[in-house]
Design a protein around this motif. Structure first.
Motif, PDB file in Angstrom:
ATOM      1  N   THR A   1       0.821  -1.218   0.000  1.00  0.00           N
ATOM      2  CA  THR A   1       0.000   0.000   0.000  1.00  0.00           C
ATOM      3  C   THR A   1       0.854   1.267   0.000  1.00  0.00           C
ATOM      4  OG1 THR A   1      -0.151  -0.004   2.423  1.00  0.00           O
ATOM      5  CG2 THR A   1      -1.874  -1.182   1.212  1.00  0.00           C
TER       6      THR A   1
ATOM      7  N   ARG B   1      -4.880   3.975   3.324  1.00  0.00           N
ATOM      8  CA  ARG B   1      -3.905   2.992   2.847  1.00  0.00           C
ATOM      9  C   ARG B   1      -3.348   2.159   4.003  1.00  0.00           C
ATOM     10  NH1 ARG B   1      -0.598   7.359  -0.326  1.00  0.00           N
ATOM     11  NH2 ARG B   1       1.117   5.845  -0.242  1.00  0.00           N
TER      12      ARG B   1
ATOM     13  N   HIS C   1      -3.633   5.857  -6.530  1.00  0.00           N
ATOM     14  CA  HIS C   1      -3.739   4.854  -5.468  1.00  0.00           C
ATOM     15  C   HIS C   1      -5.000   4.012  -5.614  1.00  0.00           C
ATOM     16  CE1 HIS C   1      -0.728   7.591  -3.537  1.00  0.00           C
ATOM     17  NE2 HIS C   1      -0.166   6.409  -3.402  1.00  0.00           N
TER      18      HIS C   1
ATOM     19  N   TRP D   1      -4.864   0.004  -5.705  1.00  0.00           N
ATOM     20  CA  TRP D   1      -5.814  -0.891  -5.023  1.00  0.00           C
ATOM     21  C   TRP D   1      -6.319  -1.962  -5.982  1.00  0.00           C
ATOM     22  CZ3 TRP D   1     -10.971  -2.004  -5.941  1.00  0.00           C
ATOM     23  CH2 TRP D   1     -11.627  -2.730  -4.951  1.00  0.00           C
TER      24      TRP D   1
END
Length: 255
Positions: free
Chosen positions: A128, A148, A175, A179
């Protein structure tokens, strides 16, 4: 014969005195990513919490072929990982310690974390992109950074089934893409992911989609199913359209 990771039979659930789920029955195949979508108030988050054993319900819910109430809390926590909306966590805990909470089901009472625990946490934080802040307090992070870290906590469990309620909240587009790559990697490893998403285009990348309306499931099919697309557009009052773009399906506003 397909292995069923999660199954609900005639499930009813209420929030306070308000009925939310009305006899929901659902089978979710193992080793697949299923997205749950629908208008606000459709019962999506309530369904996910019932599947996780976080809300009382009538009916029957099974995890990996065994009724949910037959699992011990520790064994269930090893097999099923949860990431909820707006989850509370002590702001003074370090990022590393928050992620280490995901390893509690694997640790004997009052035992120190093992080498395997440390490896699982480091792997999750790196996945992450949170490893560099491992010594910072959670309260020092932005909303997206915090999300995260909470995702890393859920990943650190190394559970067979992961339930995520609005996992993209506060994440910027790069991000969100990260994911998606994490989820696809989990599924490639044989894990099962169920996610409630408001981002319909992202939800359409899942293997399967569950469309909820008014506390019931109106459709459950492959995310590429044209009938599902028509039902999805109708559920959102035909204010979106589902179109193919570069060999995938996306949702666009209907102008």
């Amino acid at each position: 014969m397909a292995v069923i990771a999660l199954q609900a039979r005639a499930v009813q659930a209420s929030l306070g005195s308000t009925p939310i789920l009305h006899g929901v029955s659902l089978s979710i195949g193992a080793g697949r990513w299923t997205s749950v979508v629908g208008p606000n108030g459709a019962g999506k988050s309530t369904l996910l919490k019932v599947l996780a054993g976080l809300l009382p319900y009538a009916g029957e819910v099974s995890l990996l072929g065994k009724r949910l109430d037959q699992w011990s809390h520790r064994e269930r926590a090893r097999q099923l990982s949860w990431l909820g909306q707006n989850e509370a966590s002590a702001d003074d805990l370090t990022v590393f310690d928050v992620a280490m909470l995901g390893r509690l089901p694997h640790q004997p009472w009052l035992a120190n974390p093992s080498a395997a625990d440390h490896l699982a946490v480091e792997t999750a934080l790196r996945a992450t992109q949170s490893w560099d802040w491992r010594g910072r307090a959670l309260g020092q992070l932005s909303g997206g950074e915090r999300q995260r870290v909470l995702l890393a906590r859920a990943l650190a469990v190394n559970a067979q089934v992961l339930l995520m309620d609005e996992p993209l909240a506060n994440l910027d587009p790069p991000h969100q893409s990260d994911w998606l790559l994490i989820v696809r990697k989990l599924v490639a490893q044989g894990r099962t992911v169920v996610s409630v998403l408001h981002e319909v285009s992202m939800a359409l990348q899942a293997d399967d989609m569950v469309l909820m309306q008014n506390g019931s499931i109106s459709h459950h099919a492959s995310s590429a199913d044209p009938a599902l697309h028509r039902a999805l557009m109708a559920a959102f009052e035909d204010r979106i359209r589902i179109v193919p773009l570069e060999r995938q399906w996306v949702a666009l506003p209907r102008l």
